[in-house]
Design a protein around this motif. Structure first.
Motif, PDB file in Angstrom:
ATOM      1  N   ARG A 155      -0.446   3.004  -5.912  1.00 31.31           N
ATOM      2  CA  ARG A 155      -1.098   3.190  -4.775  1.00 31.31           C
ATOM      3  C   ARG A 155      -1.213   3.448  -3.446  1.00 31.31           C
ATOM      4  O   ARG A 155       0.475   3.618  -2.667  1.00 31.31           O
ATOM      5  N   GLU A 206      -5.211  -6.421  -3.077  1.00 35.48           N
ATOM      6  CA  GLU A 206      -6.243  -7.033  -2.202  1.00 35.48           C
ATOM      7  C   GLU A 206      -5.849  -8.260  -2.955  1.00 35.48           C
ATOM      8  O   GLU A 206      -6.556  -9.073  -4.168  1.00 35.48           O
ATOM      9  N   ILE A 244      -4.656   2.533  -0.288  1.00 30.06           N
ATOM     10  CA  ILE A 244      -5.531   1.488  -0.474  1.00 30.06           C
ATOM     11  C   ILE A 244      -4.851   0.359  -1.502  1.00 30.06           C
ATOM     12  O   ILE A 244      -4.062   0.503  -2.713  1.00 30.06           O
ATOM     13  N   HIS A 293     -11.098  -0.372  -7.842  1.00 28.94           N
ATOM     14  CA  HIS A 293      -9.684  -0.102  -7.695  1.00 28.94           C
ATOM     15  C   HIS A 293      -9.193   0.617  -6.411  1.00 28.94           C
ATOM     16  O   HIS A 293      -8.077   0.869  -5.412  1.00 28.94           O
ATOM     17  N   GLY A 294     -10.926   1.043  -5.215  1.00 25.69           N
ATOM     18  CA  GLY A 294     -10.574   2.110  -4.820  1.00 25.69           C
ATOM     19  C   GLY A 294      -9.707   3.349  -4.762  1.00 25.69           C
ATOM     20  O   GLY A 294      -9.299   4.435  -4.098  1.00 25.69           O
ATOM     21  N   ALA A 338     -15.700  -0.538  -1.935  1.00 24.52           N
ATOM     22  CA  ALA A 338     -14.304  -0.753  -1.282  1.00 24.52           C
ATOM     23  C   ALA A 338     -14.649  -2.099  -0.253  1.00 24.52           C
ATOM     24  O   ALA A 338     -15.058  -1.495   0.778  1.00 24.52           O
ATOM     25  N   ARG A 387     -10.435  -4.659  -3.973  1.00 27.67           N
ATOM     26  CA  ARG A 387      -9.633  -3.160  -4.211  1.00 27.67           C
ATOM     27  C   ARG A 387      -8.636  -3.524  -5.433  1.00 27.67           C
ATOM     28  O   ARG A 387      -7.899  -2.814  -6.050  1.00 27.67           O
ATOM     29  N   GLU A 442      -7.351   4.269   4.903  1.00 29.16           N
ATOM     30  CA  GLU A 442      -8.068   3.283   5.333  1.00 29.16           C
ATOM     31  C   GLU A 442      -7.637   3.041   6.784  1.00 29.16           C
ATOM     32  O   GLU A 442      -6.477   2.732   7.087  1.00 29.16           O
TER      33      GLU A 442
END
Length: 411
Positions: A392, A398, A395, A343-344, A368, A382, A350
């Motif tokens: 979240r 996705e 991250i 899941h990052g 990731a 992710r 980022e």
């Protein structure tokens, strides 16, 4: 257990003392300081009480996720303030020691007064995680991103040049609470018009019934020309709750395996199948969960039986530690591995193409995005859903679209 609880309570006490010191330097009205103290106490009591009510036979619920989110919102900013003020205390202690013992200046207070601007810096920095966590809960957890990734392979069969794969992972349907947002995400999946879709595990948090309200929604994922395939994730085994009997656990596991079929995905259990296109073929290999620190039911040898090094292979394995520990070293040369699981950490920073950071990187070497080792690639999705923390930050959830390209990537 008692000793750990004692240390935890002492830890929280230190945090509360430092946070109060930071607030006290800026707020002079007594009633406001009293209100801050009362609210802090009530929140602490609520959080501790809620954790004592955790039922291991049920596992994660929306209430436990709310408690986790509240704890992070309350205490992560306070930890930031504590670090800043603790650093100042080290400086004050050093300065006081120099004045008292070296300069022999007994007229000066041993410990200099706390500086207001340091507390202001602490409060300012603490506002960053506070606001970020609030955003993550109300907006970030459903802020779906479509990430497109081209990967080059010299040995890709000609017919698969340009072949596209949509990957989703870590649905965690038991955490969902917004049908409109989930429908939007499914529409995004369908809009990609990929040749094939792959789901790399964790359809639920624990119980098969968590998916019941969402089966119709996920059945709207359209048929893909070359199929819909899936594997199991660590949460699909029901390992994180206490079951009344082994048969109840086994029944839940069988029901979870059926869920994938109920939403139109073919579940690969330590086996492989061939995808054929215009006379060429690639092998799609799917293993059960294999994690360095989690359940190891995956059997790569069995899943790839009769495959050769020369066969072009795409491997689905939920946990990227499998690639790091085993797959990248396997003599059969698995060209592409698709994973999820991390899941990052649902929290990080980022800036695409420039910077990527998360606490996940201290646990997983591949956490990731795309990683490569001597022509063998792993892509770590992710995650589609969320777990534990109901949000979240940085991250985002996705939907991955991977394009296979024959040839060498130009520098």
């Amino acid at each position: 257990m008692g000793l750990r609880l004692l240390f935890f309570c002492l830890f929280l006490l230190v945090i509360e003392i430092y946070a109060y010191q930071a607030v006290k330097t800026l707020i002079k009205l007594r009633w406001m300081l009293l209100a801050y103290s009362v609210i802090s106490l009530l929140l602490l009591v609520f959080i501790l009480y809620s954790f004592t009510q955790f039922d291991r036979s049920v596992g994660q619920t929306h209430k436990t996720m709310f408690t986790m989110g509240l704890m992070l919102v309350v205490y992560l900013p306070k930890i930031v303030m504590t670090v800043i003020l603790l650093g100042e205390d080290v400086f004050r202690l050093a300065a006081g020691s120099i004045n008292y013992f070296i300069d022999n200046n007994s007229k000066v207070d041993f410990l200099p007064s706390r500086r207001k601007f340091v507390s202001q810096i602490g409060l300012g920095l603490a506002s960053i995680p506070f606001l970020s966590l609030i955003y993550g809960i109300f907006e970030g957890r459903y802020n779906y991103k479509v990430i497109k990734q081209a990967i080059y392979f010299p040995d890709l069969p000609d017919a698969f040049n340009g072949f596209t794969i949509t990957q989703i992972s870590d649905v965690h349907s038991g955490s969902f609470d917004n049908p409109e947002k989930i429908s939007y995400a499914i529409d995004l999946v369908n809009e990609q018009n990929s040749n094939m879709i792959l789901f790399t595990g964790d359809i639920v948090n624990t119980h098969a019934k968590e998916m019941d309200p969402w089966i119709d929604t996920f059945n709207k994922i359209k048929k893909h020309e070359y199929g819909k395939f899936s594997v199991l994730g660590n949460h699909d085994y029901g390992e994180y709750v206490t079951w009344p009997t082994q048969s109840a656990k086994d029944e839940n596991f069988e029901d979870i395996k059926k869920l994938y079929g109920q939403i139109g995905f073919q579940l690969l259990l330590n086996e492989h199948t061939f995808i054929e296109k215009d006379g060429d073929k690639i092998a799609l290999v799917g293993v059960e969960n294999w994690g360095k620190n989690f359940k190891q039911a995956g059997d790569l040898k069995k899943a790839s039986e009769h495959l050769s090094k020369e066969d072009f292979k795409i491997l689905m394995t939920h946990d990227p530690s499998h690639w790091n520990e085993v797959v990248q070293h396997d003599d059969k040369h698995f060209q592409l591995t698709l994973s999820g699981h991390t899941h990052g950490m649902q929290f990080g920073i980022e800036i695409p193409g420039f910077f990527k950071w998360s606490l996940a990187q201290y646990v997983y070497k591949q956490w990731a995005g795309l990683y490569e080792n001597v022509g063998r690639y792993v892509y770590v999705n992710r995650g589609f859903g969320f777990h534990a923390y109901p949000g979240r930050v940085g991250i985002m959830p996705e939907i991955t679209v991977i394009q296979l390209i024959k040839g060498e990537k130009l520098a």
